[in-house]
Design a protein around this motif. Structure first.
Motif, PDB file in Angstrom:
ATOM      1  N   GLU A   1      40.270  24.932  47.273  1.00 41.63           N
ATOM      2  CA  GLU A   1      41.073  24.747  48.464  1.00 41.63           C
ATOM      3  C   GLU A   1      42.465  24.247  48.106  1.00 41.63           C
ATOM      4  OE1 GLU A   1      39.044  22.194  51.169  1.00 41.63           O
ATOM      5  OE2 GLU A   1      37.585  23.716  51.750  1.00 41.63           O
ATOM      6  N   LEU A   2      43.346  24.272  49.109  1.00 43.76           N
ATOM      7  CA  LEU A   2      44.723  23.828  48.926  1.00 43.76           C
ATOM      8  C   LEU A   2      44.776  22.405  48.391  1.00 43.76           C
ATOM      9  CD1 LEU A   2      47.802  24.049  49.331  1.00 43.76           C
ATOM     10  CD2 LEU A   2      47.439  23.394  51.720  1.00 43.76           C
ATOM     11  N   GLN A   3      43.945  21.508  48.929  1.00 45.73           N
ATOM     12  CA  GLN A   3      44.009  20.118  48.512  1.00 45.73           C
ATOM     13  C   GLN A   3      43.617  19.955  47.045  1.00 45.73           C
ATOM     14  OE1 GLN A   3      45.296  17.835  50.755  1.00 45.73           O
ATOM     15  NE2 GLN A   3      45.495  16.661  48.872  1.00 45.73           N
TER      16      GLN A   3
ATOM     17  N   ILE B   1      46.492  30.141  40.596  1.00 46.47           N
ATOM     18  CA  ILE B   1      45.389  29.693  41.444  1.00 46.47           C
ATOM     19  C   ILE B   1      44.101  30.408  41.072  1.00 46.47           C
ATOM     20  CG2 ILE B   1      44.552  29.638  43.827  1.00 46.47           C
ATOM     21  CD1 ILE B   1      47.519  29.371  44.675  1.00 46.47           C
TER      22      ILE B   1
ATOM     23  N   VAL C   1      51.939  28.052  46.259  1.00 50.60           N
ATOM     24  CA  VAL C   1      51.938  26.671  46.740  1.00 50.60           C
ATOM     25  C   VAL C   1      53.052  25.921  46.032  1.00 50.60           C
ATOM     26  CG1 VAL C   1      50.653  24.511  46.909  1.00 50.60           C
ATOM     27  CG2 VAL C   1      49.460  26.684  47.210  1.00 50.60           C
TER      28      VAL C   1
ATOM     29  N   TYR D   1      52.760  18.626  55.275  1.00 49.23           N
ATOM     30  CA  TYR D   1      52.050  19.854  54.924  1.00 49.23           C
ATOM     31  C   TYR D   1      52.569  20.989  55.795  1.00 49.23           C
ATOM     32  CZ  TYR D   1      48.700  17.411  51.973  1.00 49.23           C
ATOM     33  OH  TYR D   1      48.113  16.678  50.963  1.00 49.23           O
TER      34      TYR D   1
ATOM     35  N   ILE E   1      42.685  25.065  53.906  1.00 51.63           N
ATOM     36  CA  ILE E   1      43.096  26.415  53.515  1.00 51.63           C
ATOM     37  C   ILE E   1      42.385  26.819  52.233  1.00 51.63           C
ATOM     38  CG2 ILE E   1      45.041  27.888  52.918  1.00 51.63           C
ATOM     39  CD1 ILE E   1      45.143  26.898  55.754  1.00 51.63           C
TER      40      ILE E   1
ATOM     41  N   ARG F   1      41.612  29.078  48.898  1.00 54.37           N
ATOM     42  CA  ARG F   1      42.530  29.619  47.885  1.00 54.37           C
ATOM     43  C   ARG F   1      42.751  31.118  48.039  1.00 54.37           C
ATOM     44  NH1 ARG F   1      40.325  30.941  42.217  1.00 54.37           N
ATOM     45  NH2 ARG F   1      38.471  32.146  42.663  1.00 54.37           N
TER      46      ARG F   1
ATOM     47  N   ALA G   1      52.607  25.795  51.651  1.00 53.69           N
ATOM     48  CA  ALA G   1      51.712  26.881  51.256  1.00 53.69           C
ATOM     49  C   ALA G   1      52.196  28.179  51.896  1.00 53.69           C
ATOM     50  CB  ALA G   1      50.283  26.573  51.689  1.00 53.69           C
TER      51      ALA G   1
ATOM     52  N   LEU H   1      46.121  32.101  49.691  1.00 55.01           N
ATOM     53  CA  LEU H   1      47.372  31.544  49.186  1.00 55.01           C
ATOM     54  C   LEU H   1      48.101  32.519  48.262  1.00 55.01           C
ATOM     55  CD1 LEU H   1      46.060  27.953  48.403  1.00 55.01           C
ATOM     56  CD2 LEU H   1      47.472  28.655  50.351  1.00 55.01           C
TER      57      LEU H   1
ATOM     58  N   ILE I   1      52.671  25.403  56.441  1.00 47.71           N
ATOM     59  CA  ILE I   1      52.184  26.759  56.203  1.00 47.71           C
ATOM     60  C   ILE I   1      53.336  27.700  56.542  1.00 47.71           C
ATOM     61  CG2 ILE I   1      50.533  28.536  56.854  1.00 47.71           C
ATOM     62  CD1 ILE I   1      49.248  26.238  55.383  1.00 47.71           C
TER      63      ILE I   1
END
Length: 892
Positions: free
Chosen positions: A162-164, A155, A215, A188, A207, A209, A236, A212, A190
């Motif tokens: 972001e997560l997406q 990451i 993921v 999704y 969320i 990065r 995540a 994290l 967490i």
């Protein structure tokens, strides 16, 4: 308290099926409470310890450094360590009379088994330890389905925020669609617990990065522990508090940079177009065996299209004589914007022996204004969207023995969204401004007065209990049992009342006058699931088999006689409110992986997957009293909701082949097929008086066929890369549940036929390339090629002008994102300076809007009729954007 739904679809305080439901919940909870585990957020380390003659060493100690986790080998030299948080560790192997071995950089990932086999060398006297650096397998041959694991190190090196962003990079994912499924078919999570808003089946959180640790994106079949999803799972795992005090921070500024001749708008230098400020702290909290992590972020983003306040909402124009009287101050401001505050607080305590207690809270608060080109000269008249999300709760992990542990998670998922200009329904500024009005004679239809009258709220307050058990019952069998209970309070609709344009500059207020002007709807459905699965690891064969039982109670009503739903037909049988039926489904899952050589394996996976449609769709417009004048005709009622919908169903098949071609290059190939049934669609119901109305039911269908081929090239010198290509064909009878009704209203043939779905992107190619020298510099790039998605061409205009639905294809596109980073050490602080460039080529089109008569976003065969669209830059993809920032990290 369980409540009964009255005929209007609202809840009251009467007891509704409470005994039956209560007994079911109580029995399952009592069976599982004493042996329960939250799955999917820890991994396992296993292997065998031998001597130089390949004889087992029973009693050897295997310890994970920096933790209390470890095991001793059995009589055949095998060991296993469960419940390891994802991350990179050093593993110490010791045995009296043998040299100590330290294996460094052992990667543990969630819900996976990492194998480390060790051979110890005899040593008569104490000798220096043998240090081995472990390498992550170039392909994971023990996986039984398609699963991508993105680590913290991955990451940090990619141009993602972001997560997406991370999810969209994975093979088989197209703009949130996993392997051809509809939007809203992904779970999704967490830390292993759902954060989906059941109103629309989408994630309630954004969320960053920086939070994290790992993921996992499962785009193929998935285990029985995952439910309420038909296409994929995103899990995540958040970072934990550290043993010593640490902090890190990241700041960046950003601006759009593009060529004016390629865009309708002009580029101006605005380095504060996007701003990001993030800081985190972690360490011991002062209480014994207690750690914390706190993180906060402020992010703001202005769009690249500028609005000019020529008009105020209270201005008045003489439309008859085309006289416009702007009184605005001509101030420039973003036409659309977003401002976000977010944070994480997590505290973990390990004071009690074999017990870990953890509390975490993640919050988002976002204020934004969506892109509305018609308000470009009257920006104060456009609605503002406000969103608050909070996910918080307690996790309890109890290790019962070296082979068994359980975890119990209690969560509250809260989501609050509003969309209006002024919060107060009776705000006099609504009356002073009136409805928005425009004239084609002024800037081709720009609004010159008024405010948006729409008012909408959506709230979800969900309570989630998730628990499950894991136990290594033998060397070959690891079993899991679990339960998940969710009860949601859902509110949506128009708050307080309706503002209606009465013509001209005036409005009329309607306060809660059902059925025509109903108040916001309230529902409180409940869902329950339990599962069991067995992971068999026998020699090199891996089998994951399980089943999931799901239960859903909408706790609502529908009319008992759909042919007289509002009791408006004289002499017809009376219709009464009838309770919705409880829905149950049993979903078997199976995955098998078998090696065919030392470096290659094949796998097969099969499963049934059930999911309730987005509750906002089935509960919306579900008061059938609005049909009291159906027989009179001339009234449009839209599509009626149906709280008695069954779960949607997908059967998936997947076959794959993994091969480590060399020690630095891996191949992963999979083919897949999805048979999709009972999707939400529209049926037409005839009344006793031969009138018709449309309502939702389970009628839509589809199928997806495709394959993915991926290569992973481990770093050679400074260079590493990945490449994946997906071909898929997604077909069905409709891309949207309301599509059949829309076609019928337009006079088109509503009968079902299988056609390409709107997101049927046949060709998708993703590639990443990186040149990096650790602790010195890093340059990485992401390449994304997308084939054109379908659209319906038109020849001319009017009835019958459209050709076969989705028979045309939009142009293909290529996006390139770039990140360059320089690492420094300034006064003991790890520092990196970075530049990120998104849409490096300033690509204007990425499967967006096209004119149906040309298939192009740039021109139309009827430019006069389409003039309002031709001047709108919003039909293009966002232009090139450049970020410049700095990251600071304490310690070495």
């Amino acid at each position: 308290m369980i409540r009964l739904i009255d005929n209007s679809g609202k809840t009251n305080n009467k007891i509704f099926q409470s005994k039956k439901m209560g007994l079911l919940v109580l029995c399952i909870f009592l069976m599982l409470f004493s042996t329960t585990l939250k799955g999917g957020i820890s991994g396992k380390l296993a292997g065998q310890v031998l001597d130089q003659q390949n004889q087992p060493l029973p009693g050897a100690n295997v310890i994970i450094s920096g933790t209390s986790l470890g095991a001793a080998t059995d009589a055949e030299g095998y060991y296993r360590i469960l419940n390891i948080p994802p991350g990179t560790y050093s593993v110490n192997i010791t045995f009296i009379g043998y040299k100590k071995v330290v294996v460094e950089k052992v990667l543990i990932t969630s819900d996976n088994t990492t194998t480390v086999n060790i051979s110890l060398e005899e040593a008569a006297l104490e000798a220096d330890a043998v240090v081995i650096v472990a390498e992550r397998p170039i392909v994971e041959t023990n996986l039984t389905s398609s699963k991508a694991t993105v680590t913290n190190e991955d990451i940090e090196s990619l141009p993602v925020q972001e997560l997406q962003d991370i999810v969209n990079l994975q093979a088989g994912v197209v703009d949130g669609h996993f392997r051809g499924g509809r939007i809203g078919e992904v779970q999704y999570q967490i830390n292993g617990v759902s954060v989906n808003n059941s109103f629309n089946n989408s994630s309630s959180l954004r969320i960053d990065r920086s939070l994290l640790q790992e993921v996992q994106v499962i785009s193929g079949t998935f285990d029985a522990e995952y439910g309420q999803a038909m296409s994929g799972v995103v899990n995540a795992v958040l970072k934990n508090g550290t043993e010593n005090f640490k902090w890190n921070a990241e700041f960046f500024l950003s601006d759009y940079v593009f060529s004016n001749n390629k865009r309708i708008v002009e580029d101006e230098f605005k380095p504060l177009t996007q701003q990001n400020y993030q800081i985190s702290f972690s360490g011991p909290i002062g209480i014994p065996n207690t750690r914390y992590i706190f993180s906060g972020r402020h992010f703001s983003s202005d769009g690249y299209v500028t609005a000019v306040r020529r008009f105020n909402p209270t201005d008045r124009a003489d439309f008859e004589n085309k006289i416009f009287s702007p009184t605005g101050d001509s101030l420039e401001m973003p036409l659309n914007y977003s401002e976000e505050w977010s944070g994480l607080a997590k505290i973990t305590n390990r004071s009690l022996e074999n017990i870990e207690l953890s509390y975490q809270a993640i919050a988002n608060k976002i204020e934004s204004k969506r892109y509305a080109f018609s308000f470009r000269y009257n920006p104060d008249g456009a609605p503002i969207q406000r969103q608050t999300s909070l996910v918080h709760g307690l996790d309890i992990t109890h290790t019962l023995s070296k082979n068994t542990f359980y975890t119990l998670s209690l969560r509250n998922n809260y989501f609050d969204y509003s969309d209006y200009v002024y919060e107060d329904f009776n705000d006099p500024r609504y009356d002073a401004a009136g409805p928005p009005r425009s004239d084609i004679a002024y800037e081709i239809g720009a609004n010159v007065q008024g405010v948006g009258l729409g008012r909408y709220i959506q709230k979800t307050d969900a309570r989630v209990l998730k628990a499950a058990l894991t136990s290594q019952v033998s060397r070959a069998h690891q079993v899991k049992f679990g339960i998940e209970l969710q009860q949601s309070d859902i509110t949506f609709g128009t708050p307080d009342g309706y503002l209606v344009n009465s013509g001209g500059n005036t409005i009329i207020r309607h306060e809660n006058e059902p059925p025509d002007y109903p108040a916001a709807s309230e529902y409180d459905p409940i869902s329950l699931a339990t599962y069991g699965q067995d992971q068999i690891e026998w020699k090199d064969l891996v089998v994951r088999a399980g089943a999931r039982l799901e239960y859903f109670d909408a706790r609502s009503t529908i009319p008992s006689d759909l042919q007289n739903p509002a009791n408006a037909i004289s002499g017809a049988p009376e219709s009464r409110p009838q309770s919705t039926t409880n829905k149950t489904s049993l979903a078997p899952r199976l995955g098998i992986s078998h090696p065919i050589s030392a470096s290659a394996a094949v796998f097969f996976a099969y499963g049934h997957f059930y999911q309730m449609p987005a509750l906002g769709q089935i509960f919306s417009n579900a008061n059938y009293d609005v049909l009291d004048e159906l027989q009179a005709g001339g009234i449009t009622y839209g599509v009626l909701g149906n709280p008695d919908i069954k779960p949607e169903r997908t059967i998936q098949y997947e076959f794959g082949y993994k091969h480590a071609l060399t020690d630095f290059l891996g191949l992963d190939f999979s083919i897949f097929y999805k048979d999709i049934r009972d999707l939400l669609g529209v049926e037409f119901v005839s009344t006793y008086a031969a009138a018709e109305y449309a309502r939702f039911t389970n009628v839509d269908f589809g199928n997806v066929t495709g394959f993915t081929i991926a290569f992973d090239q481990r770093r050679i010198g400074l260079f590493s890369s990945t490449l994946d290509y997906t071909w898929q064909r997604a077909q069905g009878n409709s891309s949207d549940p309301r599509e059949t009704a829309t076609r019928a209203e337009a006079g088109e043939d509503p009968r079902p036929e299988q056609i390409p779905l709107n997101w049927d992107q046949r060709h998708t190619l993703n590639a990443t390339m990186a040149i990096q020298q650790p602790k010195n510099f890093s340059i990485s790039a992401i390449f994304r090629f997308a084939g054109g998605q379908p659209y319906t061409p038109e020849l001319g205009s009017g009835f019958g002008a459209g050709l076969e639905r989705n028979s045309g294809n939009k142009p293909s596109s290529l996006l390139i994102d770039l990140r360059a980073e320089k690492f420094l050490n300034i006064a003991g602080i790890k520092t990196s300076l970075f530049v990120r460039t998104y849409n490096l080529l300033d690509t204007r089109f990425v499967n967006g809007f096209v004119f149906t008569d040309t298939g192009s976003p740039d021109y139309s065969l009827t430019p006069i009729a389409d003039e309002g669209t031709l001047i709108n830059p919003g039909r293009y993809y966002a232009p090139r954007r450049i970020e410049v920032g700095i990251t600071l990290n304490s310690g070495l």
